[in-house]
Motif scaffolding. Structure first.
Motif, short mmCIF file in Angstrom:
data_model
loop_
_atom_site.label_atom_id
_atom_site.label_comp_id
_atom_site.label_asym_id
_atom_site.label_seq_id
_atom_site.Cartn_x
_atom_site.Cartn_y
_atom_site.Cartn_z
N ALA A 54 0.70 -1.28 0.00
CA ALA A 54 0.00 0.05 -0.07
C ALA A 54 0.89 1.13 -0.04
O ALA A 54 0.44 2.43 -0.55
N VAL A 84 -10.15 -6.83 3.60
CA VAL A 84 -10.38 -5.35 3.28
C VAL A 84 -9.20 -4.66 2.94
O VAL A 84 -9.29 -3.84 1.70
N ALA A 85 -8.16 -4.86 3.60
CA ALA A 85 -6.89 -3.94 3.04
C ALA A 85 -6.28 -4.38 1.68
O ALA A 85 -5.86 -3.69 0.86
N MET A 89 -8.59 -5.40 -0.60
CA MET A 89 -9.45 -4.90 -1.48
C MET A 89 -9.30 -3.54 -1.78
O MET A 89 -9.36 -2.89 -2.97
N GLN A 90 -8.75 -2.73 -0.98
CA GLN A 90 -8.61 -1.30 -1.12
C GLN A 90 -7.25 -1.13 -1.74
O GLN A 90 -7.12 -0.15 -2.63
N GLU A 109 -6.31 -3.29 -4.17
CA GLU A 109 -6.97 -3.36 -5.64
C GLU A 109 -7.60 -2.18 -6.13
O GLU A 109 -7.51 -2.01 -7.39
N LYS A 110 -8.32 -1.62 -5.54
CA LYS A 110 -9.28 -0.34 -5.82
C LYS A 110 -8.19 0.74 -6.36
O LYS A 110 -8.39 1.40 -7.36
N ARG A 111 -7.20 0.82 -5.59
CA ARG A 111 -5.98 2.05 -6.04
C ARG A 111 -5.35 1.72 -7.22
O ARG A 111 -4.90 2.56 -7.87
#
Length: 314
Positions: free
Chosen positions: A47, A235-236, A238-239, A241-243
Motif C-alpha cells: 500500500a 479489506v486491506a 480490496m483497498q 486493488e481499488k487503488r
C-alpha cells in the motif's frame, strides 16, 4: 416475479467446497497473531508503494511490488500452515497436488488484482504459454456464457457478483469437468505452485478427496476447511486493488486473460526493470550466445582485424 424474488433471497443457493465457511477458533486466532501481523506488514508495504494507481497508465508496477507481493504470499502461507496445524489438518488433500488434484476441477477460482499480476508474471515466460492462454480464453468465455444464461436482468453484460446467476453459473461450469489450465495433467501438480491463487492455498478437503470432482454424485457432500485471510486483511487487499484501478475480473481464467490483453502480450515489469524479450511467436527470445563465432561482437572484432591488416599492407 415476487415468488422468484423470495426464492432468490431465501432459497438454498448452490455451494461449492471452496464456498464453505470455516470459523477459526478464538484460541487459534490468538496463537496465530504473529502470522497475521506479518500479512498486515506485507499489505502495508504494498500500500505504501508510490505509483500504485499508475499501473493501468504506464503498464509498469512500482519498484519493489513483486518482492512485496511474494512476501505477502509467504506470510499468508505461514498463517495457513499455522492454523492448519492447530486444527489438525495435516493429512487433508489440497488443490494442485496428486492427492487433491480433483479440487482443480472446481474452477475458475477467485483472484484479486495483486494475485493476478503475480500469477501472470510467473506463467508468461512458459514455453507453452500460447496454448495455456488459448485454454484460459476458451474456459473464460464458457464460464461467462453459463452465468449469462441464468441472468434475469435487463443488461446481460452487467451482472453483480452477488447475483444468484453467478453461483449457479459457477456450479454449472465446474460440472463440465475442465481442469485448471495451470495444472500439469500428467503429474497432477500445479505448475504455478509458488504463485497459485489464495483460493487454492486456503483449501483443505477433510472428506474423501475423490468426491471433489464436480461431476461426482457426492460433490455436494464434500467437507472442506477454508482458511481465508482474516477479515481486516481481506479489506486491506480490496483497498489496494481499488487503488490499482486495473478492473481485473474476479475469476482466474478471465483475470489472466485480461492481463495478457492489457500489456499486449508482453509482461508488466516494475519501474526501472528491463522487461524480458519475446520472439514474434510469443515465446521468450533465446539468450544471445556470447561464445558463438557468429555473434556480433566477434564479427566486429574480425572487421577491426581486417582493417588493421589492410593498413599494414599499405
Amino acid at each position: 416475479m415476487v415468488l422468484a424474488l423470495f426464492k432468490r433471497l431465501l432459497g438454498r443457493r448452490p455451494k461449492m467446497p471452496r464456498d464453505q465457511i470455516t470459523r477459526i477458533p478464538r484460541a487459534v486466532r490468538k496463537a496465530t497473531e504473529p502470522q497475521v501481523a506479518a500479512i498486515q506488514a506485507a499489505l502495508d508495504e504494498i500500500a505504501a508503494l508510490p505509483g500504485l494507481a499508475d499501473i493501468a497508465l504506464n503498464k509498469r508496477a512500482p519498484k519493489g511490488f513483486y518482492a512485496a507481493a511474494a512476501r505477502l504470499v509467504a506470510a499468508y502461507d505461514a498463517y495457513v500452515e499455522a492454523v492448519a496445524k492447530h486444527m489438525n489438518l495435516g493429512t487433508a488433500a489440497r488443490p494442485g497436488t496428486p492427492e487433491g488434484f480433483r479440487c482443480c476441477y472446481e474452477q475458475p477460482v477467485g483472484v484479486s488484482g495483486v494475485e493476478a499480476l503475480l500469477i501472470y508474471r510467473t506463467i508468461r515466460p512458459w514455453r507453452d504459454f500460447a496454448e495455456v492462454a488459448k485454454r484460459l480464453a476458451e474456459l473464460g468465455e464458457a464460464q461467462f456464457k453459463e452465468i449469462q444464461q441464468r441472468h434475469t436482468g435487463k443488461d446481460p453484460e452487467k451482472i453483480a457478483m452477488t447475483d444468484a446467476a453467478v453461483e449457479e453459473g459457477r456450479l454449472a461450469f465446474a460440472r463440465r469437468g475442465d481442469l485448471c489450465p495451470l495444472l500439469d495433467p500428467q503429474t497432477h501438480r500445479c505448475r504455478a505452485w509458488e504463485a497459485r491463487p489464495n483460493a487454492c492455498r486456503m483449501h483443505f478437503v477433510v472428506s474423501d478427496p475423490s468426491g471433489s470432482d464436480p461431476r461426482e454424485p457426492g460433490f455436494d457432500k464434500v467437507v472442506a476447511r477454508n482458511i481465508r485471510l482474516p477479515v481486516r486483511q481481506q479489506v486491506a487487499l480490496m483497498q489496494i486493488e481499488k487503488r490499482m484501478m486495473l478492473g481485473v475480473a474476479p475469476f482466474l481464467n478471465a483475470g489472466l486473460l485480461q492481463m495478457l490483453q492489457f500489456c499486449e502480450g508482453q509482461t508488466i515489469p516494475e519501474v526501472g526493470e528491463t522487461p524480458p524479450r519475446f520472439a514474434p511467436d510469443g515465446q521468450p527470445a533465446p539468450k544471445a550466445n556470447r561464445n558463438n563465432p557468429a555473434a556480433k561482437k566477434f564479427q566486429k572484432e574480425r572487421a577491426r582485424e581486417q582493417r588493421r591488416a589492410g593498413h599494414k599492407k599499405k
